[in-house]
Design an enzyme around this catalytic site. Sequence first.
Site, PDB file in Angstrom:
ATOM      1  N   THR A  13      42.925  27.236 -40.857  1.00 43.61           N
ATOM      2  CA  THR A  13      41.830  26.807 -39.979  1.00 43.61           C
ATOM      3  C   THR A  13      41.076  27.991 -39.393  1.00 43.61           C
ATOM      4  O   THR A  13      39.854  28.108 -39.531  1.00 43.61           O
ATOM      5  CB  THR A  13      42.384  25.925 -38.843  1.00 43.61           C
ATOM      6  N   ARG A  46      47.357  30.062 -50.533  1.00 41.76           N
ATOM      7  CA  ARG A  46      46.567  29.133 -51.352  1.00 41.76           C
ATOM      8  C   ARG A  46      45.095  29.289 -51.006  1.00 41.76           C
ATOM      9  O   ARG A  46      44.739  29.823 -49.943  1.00 41.76           O
ATOM     10  CB  ARG A  46      47.009  27.683 -51.124  1.00 41.76           C
ATOM     11  N   LYS A 103      48.957  33.889 -30.284  1.00 41.93           N
ATOM     12  CA  LYS A 103      49.394  33.998 -28.891  1.00 41.93           C
ATOM     13  C   LYS A 103      50.901  34.183 -28.757  1.00 41.93           C
ATOM     14  O   LYS A 103      51.366  34.925 -27.900  1.00 41.93           O
ATOM     15  CB  LYS A 103      48.914  32.807 -28.069  1.00 41.93           C
ATOM     16  N   GLU A 127      41.503  38.516 -28.499  1.00 45.10           N
ATOM     17  CA  GLU A 127      40.726  37.552 -27.707  1.00 45.10           C
ATOM     18  C   GLU A 127      41.001  36.113 -28.124  1.00 45.10           C
ATOM     19  O   GLU A 127      41.101  35.216 -27.276  1.00 45.10           O
ATOM     20  CB  GLU A 127      39.229  37.852 -27.876  1.00 45.10           C
ATOM     21  N   GLY A 185      44.505  14.870 -35.282  1.00 40.40           N
ATOM     22  CA  GLY A 185      44.720  16.270 -35.619  1.00 40.40           C
ATOM     23  C   GLY A 185      44.762  17.197 -34.424  1.00 40.40           C
ATOM     24  O   GLY A 185      44.825  18.419 -34.577  1.00 40.40           O
ATOM     25  N   LYS A 203      50.037  31.682 -23.512  1.00 45.25           N
ATOM     26  CA  LYS A 203      48.695  32.105 -23.097  1.00 45.25           C
ATOM     27  C   LYS A 203      48.691  32.623 -21.664  1.00 45.25           C
ATOM     28  O   LYS A 203      48.041  33.631 -21.361  1.00 45.25           O
ATOM     29  CB  LYS A 203      47.721  30.934 -23.259  1.00 45.25           C
ATOM     30  N   GLY A 300      39.907  25.215 -32.747  1.00 44.38           N
ATOM     31  CA  GLY A 300      38.987  24.861 -33.824  1.00 44.38           C
ATOM     32  C   GLY A 300      38.599  26.068 -34.651  1.00 44.38           C
ATOM     33  O   GLY A 300      38.645  27.210 -34.181  1.00 44.38           O
TER      34      GLY A 300
END
Length: 433
Positions: A13, A46, A103, A127, A185, A203, A300
Site C-alpha cells: 500500500t 510480488r 512506526k 515522518e 479494510g 506512535k 492510506g
Amino acid sequence: MKPVKVGICGLGTVGSGSFNILRNNAEEITRRVGRSIVIEQIGARRDNDACDTTGINVTRDIFDVVNNPEIDIVLELIGGTSVAKELVLTAIENGKHVVTANKALIAEHGNEIFAKAQEKGVIVAFEAAVAGGIPIIKQLREGLSANRIEWLAGIINGTGNFILTEMSQKGREFEDVLAEAQALGYAEADPTFDIEGIDAAHKLTILASIAFGIPLQFEKTYTEGISRITSEDVAFADDLGYAIKHLGIARRSKMGIELRVHPTLISHKQLLANVNGVMNAIMVQGDVVGPTLTYGAGAGALPTGSSVIADVIDVARTLTADPTNRVPHLAFQADSLSHVQILPVEEIECGFFLNMTIKDRAGVLANITQILSTNDISIESLIQREREGSELVPLVVMTHDVKEKNMNAAIAAIEALPDVAGTVQRIRVENLA
C-alpha cells in the site's frame, strides 16, 4: 547536479503510493530539490498492478537494493521489525540514507538505529511512521523548535477512531462496528494492534521522544485498548457533555513524563472531540505558541506516501550538507537527550468516569460515596437511572482529578460490595486546556 537514486523495498500500500507520487509529481519534485529523483531499483516479493514498473530493475530479494552501490536513499516500506531492522542497519552500514514508514521499528529499535546512523553520517527519516499524511514530526522537530513542549494529545489510530465514531453517532456496539471496519479494510483480520492501542503506543513513543528530547521508551508507555467500551458508556458520556476518544497522551510534569494510550473522555467543546471517522489529529501545547492542532488522513497509500516522499525530498536537499548541521533525528542533539523518569500510570492524576450496575435499594449509594471519600476522591457529577422490571440499575459517577492508585483502591472496594453487580467500567477524563 546528478540525479538522486532511490531504491524502494516493499511495493504494498505505502510502497505503491510512494512509487506513484515519485512518478506523477516528478517535475514538481525536481523543481523543489534542484535535481531529479529517480527510482533505480525496487525490491518486492510480488508485483503490484497499481504500479507500472516498466524499465525499472525489480528484484525479489530486498537486500539487493541496500547492497546496490548506485542507490543513495533506501525506502524501507516492508513493515515488521525483524527483517526491517536488518535491512535498515545494512543500508546504514553501506552508507545509504533511509526513509521509513515503520512506526514499530522506530519505537522499538530507533535508539540503536539512530546511533548507527550518526556514526555513519547518514539520515534516517520517518515522518510517515506517525499519522500518515500529517507532517507532525516536522512540526515538532522544526516548526515548534522554539518551544518547550508541555503536552501533546492525539487521535493517532484511524481504526479505533472509526469504531468510536460509529458507536457515538449511531449507537452501535463495538463488535458490530469492528466487523464493518474489517470489511472496509480499516482493520486487519487480527485487529489487536489497532483496538488494543499498540499501534498508537508506537506512535506516541516517537512523538514524546521528539517533543521532550528523551530516548525512545516504548516499553514504558502505558497501553489500554477500546474493546471494553460499550454503547452505554458512550451514551452516558454524551449526556454529560463528553465524547470518548482513544487518545495517546504525553505530558511533562514536575515528577516526570506521562506516556499513556487509553480511552478518554474529552469535552464536546474540544476540537479533538469532533475529529471523526478514520481521520487523525494531534494537539500540541507549547509554552510560547500555546495550543496547535494538526488534522488529516492518518493512513492510506497516497497520504502516507506523501510523507514518505517529503522525507525523500528533505534527504535529497541535504546530501551535500555537513552531517553535523542536519536536523537531529529526535529534534535534540544526540548527546543532549534527557533521561527524565517516565511515570508509572499509578502516579498519574486525572478525572474518572465510572459506570457500574448496582441493586436499587437504600444505602447502596451511600456505601459507594463513602468508599470514594475514604480514598480522597471527590464527585463532580452523578447519574442514576431506573430500569423497568429490574432491581439492577446503572450508576455513573464523574470524579475530580485523583491519583490512579487511589482510584484503583476505590474500585476494588466498590466491586467487593454485595450490591454491586460485575465489574466497574473506568475511563479517564482529560481537560485539554
